[in-house]
Design an enzyme around this catalytic site. Structure first.
Site, PDB file in Angstrom:
ATOM      1  N   THR A   1      42.265 -54.851  30.627  1.00 55.51           N
ATOM      2  CA  THR A   1      42.454 -55.332  31.992  1.00 55.51           C
ATOM      3  C   THR A   1      43.743 -54.782  32.592  1.00 55.51           C
ATOM      4  O   THR A   1      43.900 -54.756  33.821  1.00 55.51           O
ATOM      5  CB  THR A   1      42.491 -56.879  32.010  1.00 55.51           C
ATOM      6  OG1 THR A   1      43.404 -57.346  31.003  1.00 55.51           O
ATOM      7  CG2 THR A   1      41.115 -57.467  31.747  1.00 55.51           C
ATOM      8  N   GLU A   2      44.664 -54.332  31.749  1.00 55.36           N
ATOM      9  CA  GLU A   2      45.917 -53.736  32.225  1.00 55.36           C
ATOM     10  C   GLU A   2      45.768 -52.250  32.567  1.00 55.36           C
ATOM     11  O   GLU A   2      46.624 -51.681  33.259  1.00 55.36           O
ATOM     12  CB  GLU A   2      47.023 -53.905  31.184  1.00 55.36           C
ATOM     13  CG  GLU A   2      47.539 -55.332  31.026  1.00 55.36           C
ATOM     14  CD  GLU A   2      46.561 -56.247  30.310  1.00 55.36           C
ATOM     15  OE1 GLU A   2      46.413 -57.407  30.730  1.00 55.36           O
ATOM     16  OE2 GLU A   2      45.931 -55.793  29.335  1.00 55.36           O
ATOM     17  N   ASN A   3      44.704 -51.618  32.096  1.00 51.84           N
ATOM     18  CA  ASN A   3      44.533 -50.179  32.321  1.00 51.84           C
ATOM     19  C   ASN A   3      44.250 -49.828  33.785  1.00 51.84           C
ATOM     20  O   ASN A   3      44.345 -48.661  34.177  1.00 51.84           O
ATOM     21  CB  ASN A   3      43.414 -49.614  31.443  1.00 51.84           C
ATOM     22  CG  ASN A   3      43.800 -49.503  29.979  1.00 51.84           C
ATOM     23  OD1 ASN A   3      42.953 -49.502  29.093  1.00 51.84           O
ATOM     24  ND2 ASN A   3      45.100 -49.420  29.700  1.00 51.84           N
TER      25      ASN A   3
ATOM     26  N   ASP B   1      43.946 -45.504  20.132  1.00 51.61           N
ATOM     27  CA  ASP B   1      45.157 -45.161  20.873  1.00 51.61           C
ATOM     28  C   ASP B   1      45.565 -43.714  20.623  1.00 51.61           C
ATOM     29  O   ASP B   1      45.339 -43.170  19.535  1.00 51.61           O
ATOM     30  CB  ASP B   1      46.281 -46.108  20.435  1.00 51.61           C
ATOM     31  CG  ASP B   1      47.453 -46.106  21.405  1.00 51.61           C
ATOM     32  OD1 ASP B   1      47.266 -45.687  22.565  1.00 51.61           O
ATOM     33  OD2 ASP B   1      48.545 -46.531  20.998  1.00 51.61           O
ATOM     34  N   GLY B   2      46.185 -43.121  21.638  1.00 50.57           N
ATOM     35  CA  GLY B   2      46.777 -41.800  21.468  1.00 50.57           C
ATOM     36  C   GLY B   2      46.041 -40.657  22.129  1.00 50.57           C
ATOM     37  O   GLY B   2      46.417 -39.492  21.946  1.00 50.57           O
ATOM     38  N   ASN B   3      45.023 -40.949  22.929  1.00 51.11           N
ATOM     39  CA  ASN B   3      44.278 -39.867  23.582  1.00 51.11           C
ATOM     40  C   ASN B   3      45.166 -39.030  24.500  1.00 51.11           C
ATOM     41  O   ASN B   3      45.112 -37.790  24.481  1.00 51.11           O
ATOM     42  CB  ASN B   3      43.120 -40.442  24.409  1.00 51.11           C
ATOM     43  CG  ASN B   3      42.027 -41.048  23.561  1.00 51.11           C
ATOM     44  OD1 ASN B   3      41.891 -40.721  22.382  1.00 51.11           O
ATOM     45  ND2 ASN B   3      41.247 -41.937  24.146  1.00 51.11           N
ATOM     46  N   GLY B   4      45.985 -39.721  25.299  1.00 53.51           N
ATOM     47  CA  GLY B   4      46.847 -39.004  26.236  1.00 53.51           C
ATOM     48  C   GLY B   4      47.886 -38.154  25.539  1.00 53.51           C
ATOM     49  O   GLY B   4      48.138 -37.008  25.923  1.00 53.51           O
TER      50      GLY B   4
ATOM     51  N   ARG C   1      44.646 -49.534  14.169  1.00 50.99           N
ATOM     52  CA  ARG C   1      45.188 -48.965  15.404  1.00 50.99           C
ATOM     53  C   ARG C   1      45.738 -47.584  15.100  1.00 50.99           C
ATOM     54  O   ARG C   1      46.541 -47.410  14.189  1.00 50.99           O
ATOM     55  CB  ARG C   1      46.289 -49.840  16.004  1.00 50.99           C
ATOM     56  CG  ARG C   1      46.853 -49.209  17.291  1.00 50.99           C
ATOM     57  CD  ARG C   1      47.745 -50.117  18.084  1.00 50.99           C
ATOM     58  NE  ARG C   1      48.100 -49.453  19.347  1.00 50.99           N
ATOM     59  CZ  ARG C   1      48.424 -50.080  20.461  1.00 50.99           C
ATOM     60  NH1 ARG C   1      48.429 -51.404  20.506  1.00 50.99           N
ATOM     61  NH2 ARG C   1      48.732 -49.400  21.554  1.00 50.99           N
TER      62      ARG C   1
ATOM     63  N   TRP D   1      47.662 -36.971  22.503  1.00 53.12           N
ATOM     64  CA  TRP D   1      46.926 -35.878  21.849  1.00 53.12           C
ATOM     65  C   TRP D   1      46.762 -34.712  22.813  1.00 53.12           C
ATOM     66  O   TRP D   1      46.959 -33.549  22.448  1.00 53.12           O
ATOM     67  CB  TRP D   1      45.565 -36.392  21.391  1.00 53.12           C
ATOM     68  CG  TRP D   1      44.678 -35.378  20.714  1.00 53.12           C
ATOM     69  CD1 TRP D   1      44.604 -35.093  19.380  1.00 53.12           C
ATOM     70  CD2 TRP D   1      43.724 -34.525  21.356  1.00 53.12           C
ATOM     71  NE1 TRP D   1      43.662 -34.116  19.140  1.00 53.12           N
ATOM     72  CE2 TRP D   1      43.109 -33.746  20.348  1.00 53.12           C
ATOM     73  CE3 TRP D   1      43.324 -34.330  22.679  1.00 53.12           C
ATOM     74  CZ2 TRP D   1      42.123 -32.793  20.617  1.00 53.12           C
ATOM     75  CZ3 TRP D   1      42.348 -33.386  22.961  1.00 53.12           C
ATOM     76  CH2 TRP D   1      41.756 -32.630  21.932  1.00 53.12           C
TER      77      TRP D   1
ATOM     78  N   GLU E   1      42.948 -58.359   8.512  1.00 53.75           N
ATOM     79  CA  GLU E   1      43.866 -57.405   7.907  1.00 53.75           C
ATOM     80  C   GLU E   1      44.142 -56.318   8.948  1.00 53.75           C
ATOM     81  O   GLU E   1      43.242 -55.917   9.693  1.00 53.75           O
ATOM     82  CB  GLU E   1      43.261 -56.788   6.649  1.00 53.75           C
ATOM     83  CG  GLU E   1      42.989 -57.805   5.547  1.00 53.75           C
ATOM     84  CD  GLU E   1      44.258 -58.460   5.036  1.00 53.75           C
ATOM     85  OE1 GLU E   1      45.269 -57.760   4.880  1.00 53.75           O
ATOM     86  OE2 GLU E   1      44.238 -59.689   4.813  1.00 53.75           O
TER      87      GLU E   1
END
Length: 242
Positions: free
Chosen positions: A61-63, A15-18, A186, A20, A205
């Protein structure tokens, strides 16, 4: 030096590419490109460390709800990834698997994914499993439908239904003994599962880190594996002291 207790199967929500990219004044697709390059770095490190399976949440599937320009770019990423990194994957004996509703992918994306699976099927090293066009709720509903079909056709009996038999109907069943991740990481500071592996992560974990995925380094991976090794996994039971 004490040897770490390594997880066999690590799952990562990348997560966080956008964000970044936005932080650097770049378009979101630049973040996805940087994230793709970083995956190669982290996958190679995980393989070298002895991790048996690495599952990465690449496209949900939401992307599909995102702008078409971004979705089209994301559909090209597997093509670019395998075209660029296949020699390295083969050298490291990495085996590619893809978990998701891949039949819904664009033809070119599907073809390159199937080719990567075929090219690496005999490799004996780490499994690099892409959760691509994957959603856990849809997967669970699909598994229920498949079981009901087998029940109607008298291939199974209702009394046979338990956690193990149900797991065999999920798309992750292809990982066999490595189906359930030991550790979920994550990136980007978010602390939610986002419809990822809701069944398989029951006793995993979980570690949530602040680094955006393109910034997540091998040093960070080793840090999180160290944190994992300090966890006391009881799977609902008691430890020896309890």
């Amino acid at each position: 030096m004490v040897k770490l207790s390594l997880p066999e199967h690590v799952a990562i929500i990348m997560d966080g590419n956008g964000r970044w990219a936005k932080k650097r004044g770049l378009p979101r697709i630049a973040g996805h490109k940087a994230g793709m390059n970083n995956l190669q770095t982290i996958a190679t490190a995980a393989s070298n460390l002895g991790i048996k399976a690495l599952t990465v949440y690449a496209f949900s599937t939401e992307n599909w709800k995102r702008p078409s320009s971004e979705v089209n770019f994301l559909m090209r990423l597997p093509i670019d990834f395998f075209d660029t990194f296949m020699p390295n994957l083969m050298q490291n004996q990495v085996r590619i698997m893809i978990t998701g509703f891949i039949e819904q992918l664009p033809a070119k994306t599907l073809a390159v994914c199937q080719r990567a699976i075929e090219q690496t099927k005999n490799n004996q090293g780490m499994i690099l499993n892409f959760a691509f066009n994957y959603g856990a709720q849809s997967d669970i509903i699909n598994a229920v439908k498949l079981y009901c079909q087998d029940l109607q056709q008298q291939k199974v009996q209702l009394a046979q239904l338990n956690e193990q038999t149900f797991s065999s109907y999920l798309k992750s069943a292809q990982l066999a003994d490595l189906q359930n991740p030991d550790l979920l990481i994550r990136t980007s500071g978010e602390q939610r599962l986002s419809n990822f592996y809701l069944w398989e992560l029951a006793y995993a974990e979980m570690i949530f880190v602040d680094e955006y995925w393109p910034d997540y380094s091998v040093v960070d991976l080793k840090r999180d594996l160290q944190r994992y090794s300090q966890r006391d996994r009881r799977f609902g039971g008691l430890d020896k002291k309890g």
